[in-house]
Structure formats: structure tokens, C-alpha cells
Write a protein that holds these residues in place. Sequence first.
Motif, short mmCIF file in Angstrom:
data_model
loop_
_atom_site.label_atom_id
_atom_site.label_comp_id
_atom_site.label_asym_id
_atom_site.label_seq_id
_atom_site.Cartn_x
_atom_site.Cartn_y
_atom_site.Cartn_z
N VAL A 36 43.19 -0.81 4.60
CA VAL A 36 43.53 0.22 3.61
C VAL A 36 42.45 1.30 3.68
O VAL A 36 41.31 1.09 3.25
N VAL A 37 42.82 2.44 4.23
CA VAL A 37 41.88 3.55 4.37
C VAL A 37 41.74 4.22 3.00
O VAL A 37 42.71 4.72 2.44
N SER A 38 40.52 4.20 2.47
CA SER A 38 40.26 4.74 1.14
C SER A 38 39.80 6.20 1.25
O SER A 38 38.84 6.48 1.97
N PRO A 39 40.45 7.09 0.51
CA PRO A 39 40.02 8.49 0.53
C PRO A 39 38.58 8.66 0.05
O PRO A 39 37.79 9.36 0.65
N GLN A 40 38.20 7.98 -1.05
CA GLN A 40 36.84 8.05 -1.57
C GLN A 40 36.59 6.86 -2.48
O GLN A 40 37.34 6.62 -3.41
N ASN A 41 35.51 6.14 -2.20
CA ASN A 41 35.11 5.01 -3.03
C ASN A 41 34.47 5.55 -4.31
O ASN A 41 33.50 6.30 -4.23
N PRO A 42 34.99 5.18 -5.49
CA PRO A 42 34.44 5.72 -6.73
C PRO A 42 33.01 5.27 -7.03
O PRO A 42 32.33 5.89 -7.84
N LEU A 43 32.53 4.19 -6.39
CA LEU A 43 31.18 3.71 -6.65
C LEU A 43 30.17 4.21 -5.62
O LEU A 43 29.00 3.90 -5.71
N LYS A 44 30.62 5.00 -4.67
CA LYS A 44 29.71 5.53 -3.65
C LYS A 44 29.57 7.02 -3.81
O LYS A 44 30.51 7.71 -4.21
N LYS A 45 28.38 7.53 -3.46
CA LYS A 45 28.16 8.97 -3.47
C LYS A 45 29.06 9.60 -2.42
O LYS A 45 29.36 9.01 -1.40
N ARG A 46 29.46 10.83 -2.70
CA ARG A 46 30.28 11.57 -1.74
C ARG A 46 29.50 11.66 -0.43
O ARG A 46 28.35 12.05 -0.42
N GLN A 47 30.11 11.27 0.63
CA GLN A 47 29.45 11.32 1.92
C GLN A 47 30.24 12.21 2.86
O GLN A 47 31.31 12.68 2.53
N ALA A 48 29.69 12.43 4.02
CA ALA A 48 30.36 13.26 5.03
C ALA A 48 31.51 12.45 5.62
O ALA A 48 31.36 11.79 6.63
N LEU A 49 32.65 12.51 4.96
CA LEU A 49 33.82 11.77 5.42
C LEU A 49 34.64 12.64 6.36
O LEU A 49 34.89 13.80 6.08
N ALA A 50 35.06 12.04 7.46
CA ALA A 50 36.06 12.70 8.29
C ALA A 50 37.34 12.76 7.45
O ALA A 50 37.51 11.99 6.49
N HIS A 51 38.23 13.66 7.80
CA HIS A 51 39.48 13.78 7.06
C HIS A 51 40.18 12.43 7.03
O HIS A 51 40.15 11.67 8.01
N GLU A 52 40.82 12.11 5.92
CA GLU A 52 41.46 10.80 5.76
C GLU A 52 42.50 10.52 6.85
O GLU A 52 42.64 9.38 7.29
#
Length: 188
Positions: A36-52
Motif C-alpha cells: 500500500v503506497v502511502s501518499p504521506q505518513n501523518p507521523l513523519k515529517k514531510r520528506q522529499a517524496l517522489a510523486h506517488e
Amino acid sequence: MKIGLYFGSFNPIHVGHLIIADTLYDRSDLDEVWFVVSPQNPLKKRQALAHEHDRLRMVELAIEGNFHFRASDVEFRMPRPSYTIDTLTYLSEQYPQHQFSLFLGSDNLDQLKKWKNYEQILEYYQILVYPRPGEPKTIEHPSIQVIEAPLLDISATFIRKSIQEGKSVRYLIPESVADYIRDKKLYQ
């Protein structure tokens, strides 16, 4: 069917993810594993995520040919941030014929009580725990099952940094994923 859900940002997916998924599949009574590819983990700081969609495609490439594995974009269509209990509830409603379990690294067990409605997760879903280096290996709860698995310390952060520095990531990620990253110029 019994489905193991492996949530993650998979930024990028690497051999550690695949080894853990294969080990938990092999040493349990699961019929399939869904990444399950998560767009953003609510408990983690925003990181340099590649596009979902790039991360989903990398998962698809990495698991190609393994009919026990499936990539899922279910959280792309859900309110953000996505919470595990909401995804579990949604999947259970959409697929009442399936029984869902959750994969969790032992390093995340101490965070479980911070999760939204974690009591419901423990009440209704099995949690398959894989060991992480330096973390406790035994937790007592009827819903938690620790699965013996290799202790792996491969991080997506290390892989992204290596790519940025022009270093080799051979053997850390599947070749098809490396080709995709190179073609799309991700993490550079």
C-alpha cells in the motif's frame, strides 16, 4: 483470502522491502501481500517524496512476476493524511471476503499507541511484526505475531542519498526500479 498489508512510502522500494514481504508471506498463512503506497505518513515529517504515481510504478516494477504480491494505490483516493485504521476499514468494507493483516516493523511498535484508533486495529486485525536491528523482538498481545525474518538495515534515505551523489545502488534496488529512477531522473 488472507491479505497482508505492507504500508509504506516506498521512496523508493528496495530489496529490504521485498525480502521482508517475501519472508512474512512465506512464514505465515497469507495468500497475498499488498504493498500500500502511502501518499504521506501523518507521523513523519514531510520528506522529499517522489510523486506517488512514480512510487506506485516502482512498486509495480519491483514485484512484477510475483503473483502473490500486488501494488495498491487505495490511499491515493482517501482523505489526507491517510490513517491506517481508515484504510483498513475501507478495505474491509470493499473486500468483505478478505481477512486483512498489517505488517509492522518492531521499531514502530512503540509508536502504535500514537496511531489513530489503535485499539480498533488491535481488536480487529492481526499485526505481523518483523524484527528491526536493535529493537525488542517480543511483544505480548493476542493480535501481534512476531515473524522470524532477517535483520535488515537498508534505508530508502541511504539509497536516495547515494543516487544524489552518483554512487551505485546496484543490489539495493531491483534493476527495473533503478532503470525507472534513471529514466525519470528521480532523486537527483
